[in-house]
Design an enzyme around this catalytic site. Structure first.
Site, PDB file in Angstrom:
ATOM      1  N   TYR A 119       0.871  -1.187   0.000  1.00 49.29           N
ATOM      2  CA  TYR A 119       0.000   0.000   0.000  1.00 49.29           C
ATOM      3  C   TYR A 119       0.899   1.226   0.000  1.00 49.29           C
ATOM      4  CZ  TYR A 119      -3.455   3.421   1.676  1.00 49.29           C
ATOM      5  OH  TYR A 119      -4.270   4.537   1.812  1.00 49.29           O
TER       6      TYR A 119
ATOM      7  N   ASP B   2       9.430   2.940  -0.787  1.00 50.34           N
ATOM      8  CA  ASP B   2       8.412   3.630   0.001  1.00 50.34           C
ATOM      9  C   ASP B   2       8.686   3.338   1.478  1.00 50.34           C
ATOM     10  OD1 ASP B   2       4.745   3.550   0.180  1.00 50.34           O
ATOM     11  OD2 ASP B   2       6.285   4.575   1.366  1.00 50.34           O
TER      12      ASP B   2
ATOM     13  N   LYS C  41       4.909   9.482   8.504  1.00 52.96           N
ATOM     14  CA  LYS C  41       4.769   8.949   9.856  1.00 52.96           C
ATOM     15  C   LYS C  41       5.855   9.463  10.822  1.00 52.96           C
ATOM     16  CE  LYS C  41       2.572   4.845   7.877  1.00 52.96           C
ATOM     17  NZ  LYS C  41       1.161   4.768   8.348  1.00 52.96           N
TER      18      LYS C  41
HETATM   19  P1  KE4 Z   1      -0.719   8.455   4.313  1.00 53.36           P
HETATM   20  O1  KE4 Z   1      -1.230   9.130   3.061  1.00 53.36           O
HETATM   21  O2  KE4 Z   1      -1.797   7.647   5.008  1.00 53.36           O
HETATM   22  O3  KE4 Z   1      -0.015   9.427   5.262  1.00 53.36           O
HETATM   23  O4  KE4 Z   1       0.414   7.419   3.890  1.00 53.36           O
HETATM   24  C1  KE4 Z   1       0.125   6.443   2.938  1.00 53.36           C
HETATM   25  C2  KE4 Z   1       1.126   5.302   3.049  1.00 53.36           C
HETATM   26  C3  KE4 Z   1       2.132   5.207   2.120  1.00 53.36           C
HETATM   27  N1  KE4 Z   1       3.054   4.219   2.173  1.00 53.36           N
HETATM   28  C4  KE4 Z   1       3.013   3.282   3.155  1.00 53.36           C
HETATM   29  C5  KE4 Z   1       4.048   2.188   3.177  1.00 53.36           C
HETATM   30  C6  KE4 Z   1       2.005   3.330   4.143  1.00 53.36           C
HETATM   31  O5  KE4 Z   1       1.975   2.376   5.112  1.00 53.36           O
HETATM   32  C7  KE4 Z   1       1.040   4.354   4.099  1.00 53.36           C
HETATM   33  C8  KE4 Z   1      -0.097   4.445   5.101  1.00 53.36           C
HETATM   34  N2  KE4 Z   1      -0.214   3.365   6.022  1.00 53.36           N
HETATM   35  C9  KE4 Z   1      -1.540   3.132   6.543  1.00 53.36           C
HETATM   36  C10 KE4 Z   1      -1.508   1.971   7.524  1.00 53.36           C
HETATM   37  N3  KE4 Z   1      -1.098   0.763   6.968  1.00 53.36           N
HETATM   38  C11 KE4 Z   1      -2.087   4.374   7.212  1.00 53.36           C
HETATM   39  C12 KE4 Z   1      -3.292   4.147   8.084  1.00 53.36           C
HETATM   40  C13 KE4 Z   1      -4.546   4.610   7.408  1.00 53.36           C
HETATM   41  O6  KE4 Z   1      -4.707   4.373   6.185  1.00 53.36           O
HETATM   42  O7  KE4 Z   1      -5.381   5.180   8.150  1.00 53.36           O
END
Ligand code: KE4
Length: 430
Positions: free
Chosen positions: A146, A241, A269
């Site tokens: 993701y 990523d 994060k």
């Molecule tokens: P954000 O747009 O949510 O800040 O980041 C996206 C993203 C990009 N790359 C990786 C490897 C990520 O894990 C994420 C976001 N992770 C999720 C949890 N697995 C965020 C939690 C959510 O979607 O509320």
């Protein structure tokens, strides 16, 4: 055994009137485990309390950002100092420089970066640069990984997309989705074949160096090296990523952990310490493509926000090599203890960690990728999740997410956790 939940319920009743599913991000809705989410009220260190006063030792940590734990004094003080001077300027500030210098100091392969406000912005921008630099349209991602919710990534994605069993996402133009190739993580032979099928049109290979969005799945030795070679062979850019892995799997991220250098890296994060910060970066020759120096456009009103910068600076300053080592040691104790508990009960179970990112599956072997992880006993996971929650341990509400520790998870927290989870597993198995 059930904990009071009237206040959380009352708030969730109102939330469901206002937000789709009562949440502002799908994974929070407990779709992967059933039941109603509790409503957080406050956090301190490794623990958080919900609206009914129930205490939890927290292993979700806001899905990764809280590497120092909840409300660390150094971050609160830094944000308070910054706040007294103003909350946003939309003009360059010294704080952006200070945070960028800390990131580059830990990741010397980065010569230049750009701050944005979410991981999605970082990854979508990195792909845009790769497409601009190569003049190509296809990208390759891995099943179950993701990279945020930009259109091109919602193809066989992980995290909430996998948890909710959404095949892909409606609303993504078929013509655009067709430009996203997917391959099984850790399967270099298949990945090579798929990449070579579109080599002249392949702009980027994007990968989570350690998968955290289909559960915790580390790369097999040589896999990331193989992607590096494949990117060089096809002329595609390799994008790591590190939104989740950055500053967690090693003090210097994936480059330190695996010795493989990508062309672009994305962060999120941890570098915001809980406030909205993300970034993308790489060699200067690549980053100079970005406006206003170059012609690849990317912008953001709150990019480099001073409060968020202050939180990130305080977080990275506190995350010294010795603090990082101690956090990883406690993670190792936790994972080892969990393996021993499951073994004593004869439960098919596998667990692992890379740095302070960890995870487990109710499965008799380590899955190599999302395809294999799907065989995990999700029904048992659900029972275990709720039994743990009832006993004051908050795990990610999905088998297809990773878990985290923080610098605030000391010996006492880990011992308490193992005791509570041993009881929770016994309850889940009855
Ligand atoms: P954000 O747009 O949510 O800040 O980041 C996206 C993203 C990009 N790359 C990786 C490897 C990520 O894990 C994420 C976001 N992770 C999720 C949890 N697995 C965020 C939690 C959510 O979607 O509320």
């Amino acid at each position: 055994m059930s904990r009071p939940s009237a206040r959380s319920h009352e708030i969730m009743e109102r939330s469901r009137q206002l937000f789709p599913g009562g949440v502002n991000s799908p994974v929070r809705a407990f779709g992967g485990v059933g039941g109603e989410p509790f409503v957080a009220e406050r956090g301190k260190g490794a623990r958080l309390w919900d609206a009914d006063g129930n205490e939890y030792i927290d292993y979700v940590l806001s899905w990764g950002p809280l590497v120092l734990g909840h409300a660390p004094k150094v971050v609160l003080d830094a944000v308070d100092r910054a706040m007294q001077l103003g909350t946003s300027f939309g003009i360059p500030t010294g704080l952006e420089v200070q945070l960028a210098e800390r990131v580059v100091e830990r990741m010397p392969h980065l010569e230049m970066l750009r701050f944005v406000s979410s991981g999605t912005e970082a990854t979508m921008s990195a792909v845009r640069i790769a497409r601009a630099m190569t003049g190509r349209d296809f990208i390759l991602k891995f099943d179950g990984c993701y990279h945020g919710h930009a259109d091109s990534f919602l193809v066989r994605a992980g995290s909430g997309v996998a948890t909710l069993g959404l095949p892909n996402s409606p609303g993504v133009p078929k013509m655009l989705a067709a430009l996203t190739l997917t391959a099984p993580f850790n399967d270099l032979e298949q990945t090579r074949a798929i990449a070579r099928s579109q080599a002249p049109q392949l702009a980027a290979i994007i990968v989570e160096p350690v998968c955290g969005n289909c559960g915790y799945i580390p790369p097999e030795p040589g896999f990331l090296d193989g992607l590096r070679d494949l990117a060089d062979e096809t002329g595609a850019l390799l994008i790591f990523d590190e939104v989740m892995t950055g500053f967690r799997i090693a003090y210097g991220g994936a480059v330190e952990a695996f010795g493989v250098t990508p062309d672009l890296t994305t962060f999120g994060k941890v570098i915001g310490g809980g406030l909205p910060v993300a970034a993308y970066g790489g060699r200067a020759e690549i980053m100079k493509q970005v406006a206003p120096l170059g012609t690849v456009y990317q912008a953001g009103t709150l990019s480099g926000n001073p409060l968020a910068m202050a939180a990130g600076i305080a977080t990275l300053d506190a995350l010294t090599p010795s603090v990082h080592r101690a956090m990883v040691d406690q993670t190792d104790r936790l994972v080892g203890g969990l393996q021993a508990i499951a073994a004593a009960k004869g439960v098919p179970f596998t667990a692992g960690h890379t740095g302070s990112m960890w995870g487990f599956f109710f499965l008799g072997r380590n899955p190599r990728n999302f395809g294999e992880a799907k065989a995990a006993d999700v029904a048992l996971f659900r029972k275990f999740f709720h039994a743990a929650r009832e006993r004051g341990v908050y795990l990610a509400p999905s088998q297809f997410e990773a878990a985290f520790t923080s610098a605030a998870h000391g010996k006492r927290e880990i011992d308490e956790t193992l005791d509570r989870l041993e009881q929770a597993l016994s309850a889940a198995l009855t």
